[in-house]
Motif scaffolding. Structure first.
Motif, short mmCIF file in Angstrom:
data_model
loop_
_atom_site.label_atom_id
_atom_site.label_comp_id
_atom_site.label_asym_id
_atom_site.label_seq_id
_atom_site.Cartn_x
_atom_site.Cartn_y
_atom_site.Cartn_z
N MET A 1 0.84 -1.17 0.00
CA MET A 1 0.00 0.00 0.00
C MET A 1 0.89 1.24 0.00
N ARG A 2 0.43 2.25 -0.64
CA ARG A 2 1.11 3.55 -0.62
C ARG A 2 0.46 4.38 0.47
N ILE A 3 1.27 4.94 1.36
CA ILE A 3 0.74 5.67 2.51
C ILE A 3 1.01 7.16 2.32
N ILE A 4 -0.04 7.93 2.44
CA ILE A 4 0.06 9.38 2.34
C ILE A 4 -0.40 9.96 3.67
N ALA A 5 0.37 10.61 4.38
CA ALA A 5 1.76 10.97 4.19
C ALA A 5 2.54 10.54 5.43
N ARG A 6 3.67 9.95 5.19
CA ARG A 6 4.52 9.51 6.31
C ARG A 6 4.95 10.70 7.16
N ARG A 7 5.02 11.84 6.54
CA ARG A 7 5.39 13.08 7.24
C ARG A 7 4.47 13.30 8.46
N THR A 8 3.20 12.94 8.33
CA THR A 8 2.26 13.09 9.44
C THR A 8 2.70 12.26 10.64
N LEU A 9 3.17 11.04 10.38
CA LEU A 9 3.65 10.18 11.47
C LEU A 9 4.89 10.77 12.12
N ARG A 10 5.81 11.23 11.29
CA ARG A 10 7.07 11.80 11.82
C ARG A 10 6.81 13.05 12.65
N ARG A 11 5.95 13.91 12.13
CA ARG A 11 5.66 15.16 12.86
C ARG A 11 5.00 14.86 14.21
N PHE A 12 4.09 13.91 14.22
CA PHE A 12 3.43 13.58 15.47
C PHE A 12 4.43 13.01 16.47
N ALA A 13 5.26 12.09 16.02
CA ALA A 13 6.28 11.50 16.92
C ALA A 13 7.22 12.60 17.43
N ASP A 14 7.63 13.49 16.55
CA ASP A 14 8.51 14.59 16.96
C ASP A 14 7.84 15.51 17.97
#
Length: 108
Positions: free
Chosen positions: A1-14
């Motif tokens: 699956m293509r996931i949009i957007a991994r950036r959301t996961l990174r920002r939340f973790a950060d």
């Protein structure tokens, strides 16, 4: 699956840096991303086979429990095109305050 957007996961973790569970949260999000990226879902039954605790409201809204249900991730899935859109990510407590049928990551 293509996931949009991994950036959301990174920002939340950060955004959780400095909290005691940051490392576990980051690991849980990375694991979710890797599992979903490798998945070949054709329908919601396939989602439930991999994530038995996921709440399938519709293809437009599937709620995943992250890190032992401490966090919730709301996604939309286009099975025909193999795309997963992350709509919202937050604590279980914050999840109780949103309308998960309407929330989008740009507009919580």
């Amino acid at each position: 699956m293509r996931i949009i957007a991994r950036r959301t996961l990174r920002r939340f973790a950060d955004s959780r840096i400095g909290r005691p569970d940051h490392g576990a949260l980051k690991a849980a999000l990375d694991a979710w991303f890797d599992e979903v990226r490798k998945a070949r879902w054709a329908n919601t039954a396939d989602v439930k086979r991999l994530y038995r605790t996921a709440s399938v409201v519709s293809a437009e809204r599937i709620v995943f429990n992250i890190k032992g249900n401490d966090y919730r991730l709301v996604a939309s899935v286009d099975f025909a095109h193999a795309i997963v859109w992350i709509k919202w990510l937050g604590t279980h407590r914050d999840y109780d305050r949103i309308d998960m049928r309407q929330v989008n990551h740009e507009n919580p």
